[in-house]
Design a protein around this motif. Structure first.
Motif, PDB file in Angstrom:
ATOM      1  N   UNK A  14       0.789  -1.254  -0.023  1.00 43.87           N
ATOM      2  CA  UNK A  14       0.006   0.070  -0.075  1.00 43.87           C
ATOM      3  C   UNK A  14       0.904   1.276   0.044  1.00 43.87           C
ATOM      4  N   UNK A  15       0.500   2.135  -0.943  1.00 48.93           N
ATOM      5  CA  UNK A  15       1.263   3.628  -0.981  1.00 48.93           C
ATOM      6  C   UNK A  15       0.513   4.524   0.083  1.00 48.93           C
ATOM      7  N   UNK A  16       1.174   5.393   0.537  1.00 51.55           N
ATOM      8  CA  UNK A  16       0.587   6.212   1.455  1.00 51.55           C
ATOM      9  C   UNK A  16       0.421   7.540   0.682  1.00 51.55           C
ATOM     10  N   UNK A  17      -0.619   7.625   0.078  1.00 54.03           N
ATOM     11  CA  UNK A  17      -0.904   8.853  -1.026  1.00 54.03           C
ATOM     12  C   UNK A  17      -2.508   9.128  -0.615  1.00 54.03           C
ATOM     13  N   UNK A  18      -2.832  10.390  -0.876  1.00 55.02           N
ATOM     14  CA  UNK A  18      -3.984  10.825  -0.444  1.00 55.02           C
ATOM     15  C   UNK A  18      -5.137  10.402  -1.342  1.00 55.02           C
ATOM     16  N   UNK A  19      -6.264   9.834  -0.766  1.00 53.17           N
ATOM     17  CA  UNK A  19      -7.304   9.335  -1.374  1.00 53.17           C
ATOM     18  C   UNK A  19      -7.551   7.842  -1.105  1.00 53.17           C
ATOM     19  N   UNK A  20      -8.610   7.151  -1.961  1.00 54.89           N
ATOM     20  CA  UNK A  20      -8.709   5.598  -1.669  1.00 54.89           C
ATOM     21  C   UNK A  20      -7.342   4.888  -1.651  1.00 54.89           C
ATOM     22  N   UNK A  21      -7.512   3.925  -0.882  1.00 56.60           N
ATOM     23  CA  UNK A  21      -6.346   2.902  -1.137  1.00 56.60           C
ATOM     24  C   UNK A  21      -5.801   2.769  -2.352  1.00 56.60           C
ATOM     25  N   UNK A  22      -4.418   2.845  -2.417  1.00 59.56           N
ATOM     26  CA  UNK A  22      -3.519   2.839  -3.673  1.00 59.56           C
ATOM     27  C   UNK A  22      -2.553   1.537  -3.391  1.00 59.56           C
ATOM     28  N   UNK A  23      -2.303   0.595  -4.431  1.00 56.26           N
ATOM     29  CA  UNK A  23      -1.589  -0.148  -4.154  1.00 56.26           C
ATOM     30  C   UNK A  23      -0.556  -0.438  -5.337  1.00 56.26           C
ATOM     31  N   UNK A  24       0.593  -0.861  -5.084  1.00 58.54           N
ATOM     32  CA  UNK A  24       1.545  -1.036  -6.100  1.00 58.54           C
ATOM     33  C   UNK A  24       1.207  -1.927  -7.199  1.00 58.54           C
ATOM     34  N   UNK A  25       1.151  -1.660  -8.152  1.00 59.03           N
ATOM     35  CA  UNK A  25       0.535  -2.140  -9.383  1.00 59.03           C
ATOM     36  C   UNK A  25       1.492  -2.441 -10.608  1.00 59.03           C
ATOM     37  N   UNK A  26       1.572  -3.566 -11.082  1.00 56.68           N
ATOM     38  CA  UNK A  26       2.195  -3.777 -12.506  1.00 56.68           C
ATOM     39  C   UNK A  26       1.144  -3.498 -13.501  1.00 56.68           C
ATOM     40  N   UNK A  27       1.709  -2.786 -14.470  1.00 62.73           N
ATOM     41  CA  UNK A  27       1.057  -2.503 -15.469  1.00 62.73           C
ATOM     42  C   UNK A  27       0.833  -3.448 -16.789  1.00 62.73           C
ATOM     43  N   UNK A  28      -0.096  -3.258 -17.524  1.00 63.10           N
ATOM     44  CA  UNK A  28      -0.143  -4.472 -18.545  1.00 63.10           C
ATOM     45  C   UNK A  28       0.715  -4.420 -19.625  1.00 63.10           C
ATOM     46  N   UNK A  29       1.018  -3.388 -20.011  1.00 68.17           N
ATOM     47  CA  UNK A  29       1.713  -3.089 -21.382  1.00 68.17           C
ATOM     48  C   UNK A  29       3.183  -2.469 -21.004  1.00 68.17           C
ATOM     49  N   UNK A  30       4.047  -3.486 -21.755  1.00 66.17           N
ATOM     50  CA  UNK A  30       5.482  -3.076 -21.478  1.00 66.17           C
ATOM     51  C   UNK A  30       5.907  -2.304 -22.446  1.00 66.17           C
ATOM     52  N   UNK A  31       6.939  -1.357 -22.124  1.00 65.30           N
ATOM     53  CA  UNK A  31       7.669  -0.408 -22.885  1.00 65.30           C
ATOM     54  C   UNK A  31       9.034  -0.148 -22.196  1.00 65.30           C
ATOM     55  N   UNK A  32       9.873   0.070 -23.063  1.00 65.92           N
ATOM     56  CA  UNK A  32      11.531   0.358 -22.741  1.00 65.92           C
ATOM     57  C   UNK A  32      12.169  -0.732 -22.048  1.00 65.92           C
ATOM     58  N   UNK A  33      11.899  -0.540 -20.381  1.00 63.97           N
ATOM     59  CA  UNK A  33      12.501  -1.569 -19.598  1.00 63.97           C
ATOM     60  C   UNK A  33      11.591  -2.572 -19.015  1.00 63.97           C
ATOM     61  N   UNK A  34      10.485  -2.663 -19.545  1.00 62.58           N
ATOM     62  CA  UNK A  34       9.411  -3.693 -18.938  1.00 62.58           C
ATOM     63  C   UNK A  34       8.079  -2.888 -19.087  1.00 62.58           C
ATOM     64  N   UNK A  35       7.286  -3.322 -17.858  1.00 60.56           N
ATOM     65  CA  UNK A  35       5.901  -2.633 -17.626  1.00 60.56           C
ATOM     66  C   UNK A  35       6.296  -1.665 -16.564  1.00 60.56           C
ATOM     67  N   UNK A  36       5.935  -0.564 -16.813  1.00 61.30           N
ATOM     68  CA  UNK A  36       6.054   0.381 -15.560  1.00 61.30           C
ATOM     69  C   UNK A  36       5.081  -0.100 -14.336  1.00 61.30           C
TER      70      UNK A  36
END
Length: 149
Positions: A14-36
């Motif tokens: 879980x990231x501590x940023x303002x708003x609803x719960x935010x989780x570390x997430x792997x994106x679906x699309x790879x670019x450059x060095x992998x998926x952001x």
């Protein structure tokens, strides 16, 4: 500060940023060095938000590697001071330590840079550690490592 030991297992980060719960997430699309790797709202599919945290070796104080819990090889890598997920050999995965801070943990790279969640949807960056809530994380233990891992 001294590194904090983490029990090997599957976690939601879980990231501590303002708003609803935010989780570390792997994106679906790879670019450059992998998926952001970004922070995002809770996704009902654990494929992109469950992370296996395990020590690089079984000795006290060893750093940890972090990889997708439901994928054999995809793990966190660092390039251009940003966090990516990519299928690489285990020796190429980024190594991390954890330090206790007010309200959670700071996740530090082997170069001493802290993971920072700028805002929901932004790619995670690595910065010089500062007392900043956007560099604070909470590990939510989900389960022990899968037996087949």
């Amino acid at each position: 500060m001294a590194p904090v030991p983490v029990r090997p297992g599957i976690y939601k980060i879980h990231a501590h940023i303002i708003g609803p719960t935010s989780l570390l997430t792997a994106t679906e699309y790879a670019v450059k060095h992998g998926a952001p790797v970004i922070t995002d709202r809770l996704n009902p599919l654990p494929i992109e938000q469950d992370w296996l945290i395990e020590p690089t070796e079984h000795v006290p104080g060893a750093p940890y590697v972090v990889r997708l819990a439901h994928h054999d090889k995809a793990g966190l890598v660092i390039a251009e001071d940003k966090l990516w997920v990519n299928s690489v050999e285990r020796t190429e995965l980024a190594k991390f330590t954890f330090e206790r801070v007010i309200g959670g943990l700071k996740i530090l790279s082997e170069n001493g840079l802290a993971l920072r969640a700028g805002h929901r949807g932004a790619q995670i960056t690595l910065v010089k550690p500062a007392p900043d809530f956007q560099e604070t994380w909470t590990l939510e233990f989900v389960s022990p490592p899968n037996e087949e891992e």
